[in-house]
Motif scaffolding. Structure first.
Motif, PDB file in Angstrom:
ATOM      1  N   GLN A   4      65.230  24.864  37.720  1.00 13.04           N
ATOM      2  CA  GLN A   4      66.605  25.246  38.018  1.00 13.04           C
ATOM      3  C   GLN A   4      66.999  24.714  39.390  1.00 13.04           C
ATOM      4  O   GLN A   4      66.196  24.670  40.312  1.00 13.04           O
ATOM      5  CB  GLN A   4      66.774  26.752  37.948  1.00 13.04           C
ATOM      6  N   ILE A   5      68.267  24.329  39.502  1.00  8.87           N
ATOM      7  CA  ILE A   5      68.845  23.854  40.743  1.00  8.87           C
ATOM      8  C   ILE A   5      69.901  24.875  41.150  1.00  8.87           C
ATOM      9  O   ILE A   5      70.833  25.132  40.382  1.00  8.87           O
ATOM     10  CB  ILE A   5      69.506  22.468  40.553  1.00  8.87           C
ATOM     11  N   PHE A   7      73.164  26.622  42.850  1.00  6.92           N
ATOM     12  CA  PHE A   7      74.522  26.236  43.219  1.00  6.92           C
ATOM     13  C   PHE A   7      75.230  27.415  43.852  1.00  6.92           C
ATOM     14  O   PHE A   7      74.991  28.566  43.478  1.00  6.92           O
ATOM     15  CB  PHE A   7      75.315  25.781  41.983  1.00  6.92           C
ATOM     16  N   VAL A  12      77.827  28.019  37.683  1.00  6.02           N
ATOM     17  CA  VAL A  12      77.101  26.795  37.377  1.00  6.02           C
ATOM     18  C   VAL A  12      75.614  27.074  37.157  1.00  6.02           C
ATOM     19  O   VAL A  12      74.961  27.683  37.999  1.00  6.02           O
ATOM     20  CB  VAL A  12      77.251  25.754  38.510  1.00  6.02           C
ATOM     21  N   GLY A  14      72.420  24.972  37.066  1.00  4.75           N
ATOM     22  CA  GLY A  14      71.904  23.656  37.397  1.00  4.75           C
ATOM     23  C   GLY A  14      70.463  23.528  36.945  1.00  4.75           C
ATOM     24  O   GLY A  14      69.644  24.418  37.209  1.00  4.75           O
ATOM     25  N   SER A  16      67.163  20.505  36.164  1.00  5.14           N
ATOM     26  CA  SER A  16      66.602  19.156  36.178  1.00  5.14           C
ATOM     27  C   SER A  16      65.571  19.107  35.057  1.00  5.14           C
ATOM     28  O   SER A  16      64.718  19.994  34.959  1.00  5.14           O
ATOM     29  CB  SER A  16      65.947  18.865  37.520  1.00  5.14           C
ATOM     30  N   TYR A  46      75.134  21.754  34.935  1.00  2.00           N
ATOM     31  CA  TYR A  46      74.807  20.549  35.688  1.00  2.00           C
ATOM     32  C   TYR A  46      73.390  20.177  35.282  1.00  2.00           C
ATOM     33  O   TYR A  46      72.464  20.982  35.410  1.00  2.00           O
ATOM     34  CB  TYR A  46      74.867  20.849  37.189  1.00  2.00           C
ATOM     35  N   GLU A  48      70.408  17.199  35.633  1.00  2.00           N
ATOM     36  CA  GLU A  48      69.825  15.958  36.155  1.00  2.00           C
ATOM     37  C   GLU A  48      68.691  15.558  35.225  1.00  2.00           C
ATOM     38  O   GLU A  48      67.849  16.384  34.882  1.00  2.00           O
ATOM     39  CB  GLU A  48      69.254  16.155  37.561  1.00  2.00           C
ATOM     40  N   GLU A  77      80.525  20.022  32.001  1.00  2.00           N
ATOM     41  CA  GLU A  77      79.120  19.636  32.032  1.00  2.00           C
ATOM     42  C   GLU A  77      79.013  18.322  32.793  1.00  2.00           C
ATOM     43  O   GLU A  77      79.706  17.358  32.480  1.00  2.00           O
ATOM     44  CB  GLU A  77      78.549  19.459  30.628  1.00  2.00           C
ATOM     45  N   ARG A 114      77.603  17.120  41.919  1.00  2.00           N
ATOM     46  CA  ARG A 114      77.507  18.524  42.361  1.00  2.00           C
ATOM     47  C   ARG A 114      78.856  19.020  42.855  1.00  2.00           C
ATOM     48  O   ARG A 114      79.259  20.159  42.579  1.00  2.00           O
ATOM     49  CB  ARG A 114      76.440  18.652  43.454  1.00  2.00           C
ATOM     50  N   GLN A 118      81.287  22.044  40.773  1.00  4.21           N
ATOM     51  CA  GLN A 118      81.617  23.296  41.464  1.00  4.21           C
ATOM     52  C   GLN A 118      83.096  23.428  41.783  1.00  4.21           C
ATOM     53  O   GLN A 118      83.568  24.533  42.106  1.00  4.21           O
ATOM     54  CB  GLN A 118      80.835  23.392  42.779  1.00  4.21           C
TER      55      GLN A 118
END
Length: 120
Positions: A4-5, A7, A12, A14, A16, A46, A48, A77, A114, A118
Motif C-alpha cells: 500500500q502507498i 495518500f 485514495v 494507493g 504498488s 492509484y 503503480e 483510477e 499522485r 488526489q
C-alpha cells in the motif's frame, strides 16, 4: 506482491503491484478497497505497476466480477506503468466504465499521477 502507498486524501487507495496477481493477493486488495468504500461513497485507486507480470486466470475473472459490481463506486483510477500493453488495457477499461475517469502515466510521471488522483 503488493504494497500500500499512503495518500493524504483518504478517498485514495494507493497500491504498488509487482509480479503476478494471484487470487490471494486480490483478497488483500479487495479488503483494502472495501474498507475505503465503507468510509466513502466513492473511492479512487492509484496503482503503480513497475514490474507487473499478469494475473492468474482465476484472479482475472474475480477482478472483472468485482470491478463490474462496484464500478459506480469509483471516481478515478491512475495507472502508473512503463509497460505499453498495460496502457492499452487501462485505456480500454476507462472507455468501458464511463463514470470512472482513468488516466495512464509513465513511471517518470508518478508525481503528476499522485497529484491528479488526489485533486478535487
Amino acid at each position: 506482491m503488493f504494497t500500500q502507498i499512503p495518500f493524504a486524501n483518504d478517498k485514495v487507495l494507493g497500491i504498488s503491484i509487482e509480479g503476478k496477481i494471484t487470487s490471494d493477493m486480490l483478497d488483500e486488495i479487495y479488503k483494502a478497497l472495501d474498507a475505503k468504500l465503507a468510509e466513502h461513497p466513492k473511492a479512487r485507486i492509484y496503482v503503480e505497476m513497475p514490474a507487473f507480470e499478469g494475473m492468474s486466470a482465476e484472479a482475472f475473472y474475480r477482478d472483472l466480477k468485482y470491478s463490474l459490481s462496484h464500478w459506480t463506486r469509483f471516481e478515478r483510477e491512475a495507472v502508473v506503468t512503463d509497460q505499453h500493453w498495460l496502457e492499452v488495457v487501462a485505456s480500454v477499461a476507462g472507455r468501458l466504465l464511463p463514470n470512472v475517469e482513468v488516466k495512464v502515466f509513465s513511471m517518470s510521471e508518478a508525481d503528476a499521477a499522485r497529484d491528479w488522483i488526489q485533486a478535487l
